[in-house]
Enzyme design. Structure first.
Site, short mmCIF file in Angstrom:
data_model
loop_
_atom_site.label_atom_id
_atom_site.label_comp_id
_atom_site.label_asym_id
_atom_site.label_seq_id
_atom_site.Cartn_x
_atom_site.Cartn_y
_atom_site.Cartn_z
N HIS A 1 53.44 63.66 -18.52
CA HIS A 1 53.07 62.75 -17.43
C HIS A 1 54.22 61.83 -17.02
O HIS A 1 53.99 60.83 -16.32
CB HIS A 1 51.85 61.92 -17.84
CG HIS A 1 50.64 62.75 -18.09
ND1 HIS A 1 49.65 62.42 -18.99
CD2 HIS A 1 50.26 63.95 -17.56
CE1 HIS A 1 48.72 63.35 -19.00
NE2 HIS A 1 49.07 64.29 -18.15
N CYS B 1 68.42 54.83 0.15
CA CYS B 1 67.84 55.13 1.46
C CYS B 1 68.45 54.21 2.52
O CYS B 1 68.73 54.64 3.65
CB CYS B 1 66.32 54.96 1.44
SG CYS B 1 65.44 56.29 0.60
#
Length: 356
Positions: A158, A229
């Site tokens: 996970h 970004c």
């Protein structure tokens, strides 16, 4: 689509309440586990129960039921929603996670983590699959292995709490993002510093965030934008921890690797998990379909209770696993410096904590 926290089917919980499962003694459990592990290549699957002795909260209690029925975690679809509503969810999550990361950094492996690391070191067990995102299996193995070797030995089904990533794939260490959160929110940085000075800690929820007073407003909490970004001309503040949220699926790559791990092993050893999450339960089912022996070590009901081919022992892992190692390796526990170091690690930590 209705989303909910995974749970053990009610029929299994009802059946468990009526059963009087025999209590196995520690000595018998040690012998049965040692015999199982000595009989062939063993894959290991662990859950939250192996980290409880390290102070990490489990999702479910000894009765198998979710321990936080009133707690409503943020789901994956909410966290990544590109809207004002999604931004509000991220403000709530990251403020609470900012405070909740403090105890995570102070968590250490316990005797079960070190015992499994020792068994991997001597080659008694092979790859280890863990549902836990706390990094404690990795921390234990660092006593003897390099990070690339650990990557081959451990599959974090996970994900990990120690990384974050943006929706465009830029990855950052969680500690770095923690510093960005503090720089962007000086008031909360002071609040966190005060918690550290006083040694206090709000109640921590299962997914790593904390319970804050109902009067707390999240509206002015700043979630930093992804700098990579930004450099590429995109404005993006959708950043999430590098672990699987409720409602999110594991990647195909991870799923395939988890299946291969079960397939190449002769048997499967499952510890400290109710198997309520299907991504873990299906690995046990896969082992049974391949007619591989399965030994399950857990306190309380599990999703696998009553399945033919599953041998279950009701006993805490911390009670038996160190003795299992000594039973299997014998005098090597004293003659192998690396092995001796692993097995003494938890003892040394306890002595240091008592001295403090």
């Amino acid at each position: 689509m209705r989303l909910s926290v995974p749970n053990i089917p009610p029929a299994i919980l009802a059946s468990a309440a009526l059963r009087n499962d025999p209590i196995v003694s520690p000595s018998e459990a040690v012998q049965r586990i040692s015999s199982f592990l000595s009989s062939g290549r063993t894959a290991v699957l662990t859950g939250a129960g192996v980290s409880v002795d390290s102070g990490v909260k489990a999702y479910r209690g000894k009765d198998g039921r979710y321990m936080h029925p009133d707690y409503k975690p943020i789901f994956y679809q909410e966290l990544i929603e590109d809207s004002l509503r999604g931004h509000s969810f991220r403000q709530r999550y990251w403020l609470r996670a900012y405070i909740g990361f403090l105890p995570v950094r102070r968590t250490f492996p316990n005797s079960t983590h070190y015992a499994l690391a020792a068994l991997q070191h001597v080659g008694v067990v092979g790859p280890l699959i863990t549902q836990n995102v706390d990094g404690l299996h990795r921390a234990a193995l660092r006593r003897v292995l390099t990070e690339p070797e650990i990557d081959r030995r451990i599959l974090e089904l996970h994900g990990s709490i120690f990384k974050v990533h943006c929706q465009h794939g830029h990855v950052y260490p969680r500690a770095v993002f923690q510093d960005w959160l503090g720089q962007a929110n000086p008031r909360w940085r002071e609040f966190l510093a005060e918690l550290e000075r006083t040694g206090t800690q709000p109640k921590t929820n299962p997914d790593g965030d904390v319970v804050l007073d109902d009067s707390v407003s999240y509206d002015d909490f700043v979630v930093p934008k992804c700098p990579s970004c930004d450099a590429e001309g995109r404005r993006n503040s959708i950043i999430k921890p590098d672990f699987v949220f409720f409602g999110e699926s594991i990647s195909q790559e991870v799923k395939d690797r988890s299946y291969r791990t079960v397939e190449v092993a002769d048997r499967l050893f499952v510890l400290g998990t109710t198997l309520a999450t299907y991504s873990a339960f299906r690995l046990l089912k896969h082992a049974l379909e391949l007619r591989k022996p399965v030994l399950l070590l857990n306190v309380g009901p599990t999703r696998a209770d009553g399945l033919p081919g599953v041998d279950k022992l009701e006993i805490p892992t911390g009670v038996v696993m160190t003795d299992v190692v000594h039973t299997i390796v014998g005098t090597r526990a004293h003659n192998d410096p690396a092995l001796r170091d692993i097995l003494l690690s938890d003892v040394v930590k306890e002595v240091v904590e008592q001295a403090v």
